[in-house]
Design an enzyme around this catalytic site. Structure first.
Site, short mmCIF file in Angstrom:
data_model
loop_
_atom_site.label_atom_id
_atom_site.label_comp_id
_atom_site.label_asym_id
_atom_site.label_seq_id
_atom_site.Cartn_x
_atom_site.Cartn_y
_atom_site.Cartn_z
N GLU A 197 61.17 41.34 59.27
CA GLU A 197 61.53 42.74 59.52
C GLU A 197 63.00 43.08 59.29
O GLU A 197 63.67 43.62 60.16
CB GLU A 197 61.14 43.10 60.96
CG GLU A 197 59.67 42.86 61.22
CD GLU A 197 59.24 43.17 62.65
OE1 GLU A 197 60.10 43.42 63.49
OE2 GLU A 197 58.02 43.15 62.91
N GLU B 110 49.39 39.12 60.08
CA GLU B 110 49.17 39.49 61.49
C GLU B 110 48.11 40.58 61.59
O GLU B 110 48.30 41.60 62.25
CB GLU B 110 50.50 39.97 62.12
CG GLU B 110 51.64 38.97 61.96
CD GLU B 110 52.97 39.42 62.59
OE1 GLU B 110 52.97 40.35 63.40
OE2 GLU B 110 53.99 38.81 62.26
C1 GLA Z 1 55.86 41.37 64.99
C2 GLA Z 1 56.12 39.87 65.03
C3 GLA Z 1 55.06 39.13 65.80
C4 GLA Z 1 54.73 39.85 67.11
C5 GLA Z 1 54.38 41.29 66.83
C6 GLA Z 1 54.08 42.02 68.11
O1 GLA Z 1 54.85 41.67 64.13
O2 GLA Z 1 56.23 39.32 63.74
O3 GLA Z 1 55.52 37.85 66.10
O4 GLA Z 1 55.82 39.76 67.99
O5 GLA Z 1 55.52 41.89 66.23
O6 GLA Z 1 53.41 41.25 68.99
#
Ligand code: GLA
Length: 361
Positions: free
Chosen positions: A166, A271
């Protein structure tokens, strides 16, 4: 809490309906013995994130579930800086070691998450004891030492690292984080170089949310091209995939898969989860510092998910998996962000619910 296939399927809606409509084959009949990883074994790896409490003492049925369904694992929180390296010179490897040992024992594709991020990183990394920002030199040294220690410990066992998480803002270039403020733009390439120096065989990823966003896509493709020209080791883009029933526009998502692959990157969906609640985010994604006041409007399904929404959820997963299959040549892995709703970080959202689900991570 017991972990059964039903538990998993409820979360992901990857039930027979979807599997048989996408991959109508003999295996669908064998549901019960064959895991998702087997359905997609010619396409991409299928992964999940494991939470710390679960890792502490893996319940037998959970272990069975994840070894049957998945061939890739990510640690949800316990490899992040604040967990493994909470204070200068203090390291806590208990859960990360267990996780890596488990992955090696089960022959999983192990993902290291995450080395450099603005979130879940202790303040001392960026500030001295008087609260003043540390120098550029000191922060680079800290980054290098952290990376060398964590990556070195798991060298040859962790297949892929989320090196930076990020670091790009929505349409505004680099995210204005303490990393950027202190080090400048070089923070990205330094992180990749430091990681590659320690484990030259590891597959190195840049990971982010909202990478379907055209501005973000253009910015990422641009820095990837520059990195490649200059020999900075970057091998893939992690598209987090915190999506909803109606966002993002899947056509934009597809354009990003194509653009990253065209820039020579392997695409990892890192994710994946589909949120069924009404949209509450000003800006959609996984910005965990965002908080909302609890309101009934944002939390309409307190008595269970209506069938209509359950069907929408199935169709949404179907839509995404059709897209992933179409681009199977570009995609290395699809990782779900956990195996069930009760483990989800989103059970705390939106705002503070009066009726929390049982806490198991
Ligand atoms: C981001 C991070 C993850 C997690 C999510 C929220 O996507 O990469 O590790 O912390 O936020 O849970």
């Amino acid at each position: 809490m017991t972990y059964s296939r039903r538990h998993f399927l409820l979360h992901s809606s990857l039930g027979l309906a979807m599997l048989s409509s996408i991959k109508m084959n003999a295996m669908a009949k064998a549901m019960g013995e064959v895991g998702l990883k087997d359905y997609f074994r010619d396409d991409f790896k299928i992964g999940t994130a494991i939470g710390g409490k679960l890792m502490q003492e893996l319940p037998a049925d959970y272990e069975q579930l994840i070894t049957r369904e998945f061939n890739a694992i990510t640690m949800e929180n316990d490899m992040k800086w604040e967990r493994v390296h909470p204070r200068p010179g203090v390291w806590d490897w208990a859960l990360a070691d267990k996780f890596v040992d488990f992955g090696v024992r089960k022959d999983m594709y192990i993902v290291g998450h995450v080395l450099v991020w603005h979130s879940q990183t202790p303040k001392w990394v960026f500030e001295d004891t008087a609260g003043k920002p540390v120098s550029r030199e000191a922060l680079l040294k800290s980054m290098q030492q952290h990376i060398a220690t964590v990556v070195g410990r798991y060298k040859d066992r962790i297949a892929a690292w989320d090196v930076v998480n990020e670091s790009v803002d929505e349409g505004n270039g680099w995210r204005k984080s303490p990393w950027l403020n202190i080090i400048g733009e070089e923070l990205m390439e330094k992180a990749f170089l430091f990681t590659n120096e320690i484990d030259p065989k590891a597959h190195l990823l840049y990971n982010d949310y909202n990478e379907h966003n055209p501005d973000k896509r253009a910015f990422i493709v641009d820095f990837v091209n520059k990195f490649k020209k200059r020999g900075i080791p970057i091998h893939g883009i992690g598209m987090q995939g915190h999506v909803g029933l109606n966002y993002p526009d899947i056509k934009e998502y597809e354009k990003s898969i194509e653009a990253y692959a065209a820039a020579g990157m392997r695409v990892h969906i890192t994710e994946l989860e589909v949120d069924v609640l009404p949209e509450a985010w000003d800006h959609i994604g996984a910005e965990i510092s965002t908080n909302f006041a609890y309101s009934k409007k944002l939390d309409p399904y307190t008595k269970g998910l209506p069938q209509k929404i359950e069907d929408q959820l199935t169709r949404r997963y179907e839509e995404f998996f059709k897209l992933f299959l179409k681009h199977r040549d570009k995609i290395e892995r699809i990782t779900f962000w956990g195996t069930g709703d009760a483990e989800s970080w989103k059970k705390w959202l939106p705002g503070k619910r009066p009726h929390q689900l049982p806490v198991i991570v």
